[in-house]
Design a protein around this motif. Structure first.
Motif, PDB file in Angstrom:
ATOM      1  N   SER A 143      55.151  22.268  52.574  1.00 19.30           N
ATOM      2  CA  SER A 143      56.494  22.965  53.310  1.00 19.30           C
ATOM      3  C   SER A 143      56.266  24.558  52.747  1.00 19.30           C
ATOM      4  O   SER A 143      55.574  24.943  52.928  1.00 19.30           O
ATOM      5  CB  SER A 143      57.222  22.777  51.717  1.00 19.30           C
ATOM      6  N   THR A 144      57.506  25.214  54.029  1.00 15.20           N
ATOM      7  CA  THR A 144      57.227  26.660  53.617  1.00 15.20           C
ATOM      8  C   THR A 144      58.663  26.897  53.716  1.00 15.20           C
ATOM      9  O   THR A 144      59.418  25.865  53.835  1.00 15.20           O
ATOM     10  CB  THR A 144      56.938  26.831  55.436  1.00 15.20           C
ATOM     11  N   GLY A 145      58.988  28.613  53.109  1.00 16.50           N
ATOM     12  CA  GLY A 145      59.640  29.112  53.031  1.00 16.50           C
ATOM     13  C   GLY A 145      60.749  28.426  51.722  1.00 16.50           C
ATOM     14  O   GLY A 145      60.108  27.687  51.111  1.00 16.50           O
ATOM     15  N   ALA A 146      62.187  28.339  51.539  1.00 19.93           N
ATOM     16  CA  ALA A 146      63.356  28.536  50.516  1.00 19.93           C
ATOM     17  C   ALA A 146      64.171  27.014  51.194  1.00 19.93           C
ATOM     18  O   ALA A 146      65.103  27.097  52.416  1.00 19.93           O
ATOM     19  CB  ALA A 146      64.390  29.321  50.407  1.00 19.93           C
ATOM     20  N   LEU A 147      63.697  26.209  50.078  1.00 18.41           N
ATOM     21  CA  LEU A 147      64.299  25.063  50.389  1.00 18.41           C
ATOM     22  C   LEU A 147      65.457  24.855  50.302  1.00 18.41           C
ATOM     23  O   LEU A 147      66.464  23.885  51.213  1.00 18.41           O
ATOM     24  CB  LEU A 147      63.279  23.473  50.200  1.00 18.41           C
ATOM     25  N   PHE A 201      58.049  16.778  53.146  1.00 16.42           N
ATOM     26  CA  PHE A 201      55.942  16.588  53.062  1.00 16.42           C
ATOM     27  C   PHE A 201      55.208  18.205  53.849  1.00 16.42           C
ATOM     28  O   PHE A 201      54.969  19.171  53.534  1.00 16.42           O
ATOM     29  CB  PHE A 201      55.802  15.953  53.807  1.00 16.42           C
ATOM     30  N   SER A 202      56.429  18.845  55.075  1.00 18.48           N
ATOM     31  CA  SER A 202      56.093  19.586  55.834  1.00 18.48           C
ATOM     32  C   SER A 202      56.834  20.740  56.563  1.00 18.48           C
ATOM     33  O   SER A 202      58.380  20.320  57.066  1.00 18.48           O
ATOM     34  CB  SER A 202      55.187  18.669  57.241  1.00 18.48           C
ATOM     35  N   GLN A 219      54.466  22.048  45.978  1.00 21.10           N
ATOM     36  CA  GLN A 219      53.418  22.005  45.832  1.00 21.10           C
ATOM     37  C   GLN A 219      52.742  23.204  46.538  1.00 21.10           C
ATOM     38  O   GLN A 219      51.848  23.672  46.985  1.00 21.10           O
ATOM     39  CB  GLN A 219      53.040  20.450  45.570  1.00 21.10           C
ATOM     40  N   ALA A 220      53.924  23.614  47.501  1.00 16.62           N
ATOM     41  CA  ALA A 220      53.933  24.770  48.840  1.00 16.62           C
ATOM     42  C   ALA A 220      55.462  25.256  48.527  1.00 16.62           C
ATOM     43  O   ALA A 220      56.360  24.723  47.754  1.00 16.62           O
ATOM     44  CB  ALA A 220      53.789  23.650  49.876  1.00 16.62           C
TER      45      ALA A 220
END
Length: 145
Positions: A91-95, A63-64, A115-116
């Motif tokens: 979410s941020t960056g490359a997962l 989620f974040s 979604q992000a």
């Protein structure tokens, strides 16, 4: 293992937590109808260790935060036809950073929902899989196979 239509929420107490799944076989399993998700912005890294595998027929949602799913070996984490991964609205960056270049596989019918976060890297989308962008950003799929 997440099964029987259950939902497991991971909560990282502080940033920098790593959960290494090492079973010299199947170390991560999310069954169809089941869910694995985060509930914190503190960075959590899920690592499927060398020699281990993961199968996802249910869903994984970050989620974040700058969470990561790292598949150490090629094709070691597989999202089957009913599986999905969601990069939530915060979410941020490359997962999948740190994964083998083909460590995460999305088979036909599976979905990656963004979604992000950054465009997905270190993963393979097989014919018939879904890459769904639900954010106001440029689509970055030039390196996808």
């Amino acid at each position: 293992m997440v099964s029987n239509n259950s939902s497991v929420t991971l909560i990282a107490g502080t940033t920098g937590n790593t959960l290494t799944m090492d079973n010299s076989g199947q170390a991560l399993s999310v069954a169809s109808g089941s869910a694995l998700k985060d509930s914190t912005s503190a960075v959590l890294t899920l690592t499927v260790a060398t020699g281990s595998t993961g199968s996802v027929a249910g869903s994984i949602t970050f989620f974040s935060g700058a969470h990561r799913l790292i598949a150490t070996d090629a094709s070691s984490v597989v999202f089957s036809s009913t599986g999905s991964f969601t990069a939530g609205t915060s979410s941020t960056g490359a997962l999948f950073t740190g994964s083998n270049a083909t460590g995460v596989i999305f088979q036909s019918g599976s979905s990656y929902i963004q979604q992000a976060a950054s465009a997905p890297t270190n993963c393979t989308f097989q014919a018939g899989s879904w890459l769904r962008y639900q954010q106001n950003a440029a689509v970055g799929i030039s390196a996808k196979t």
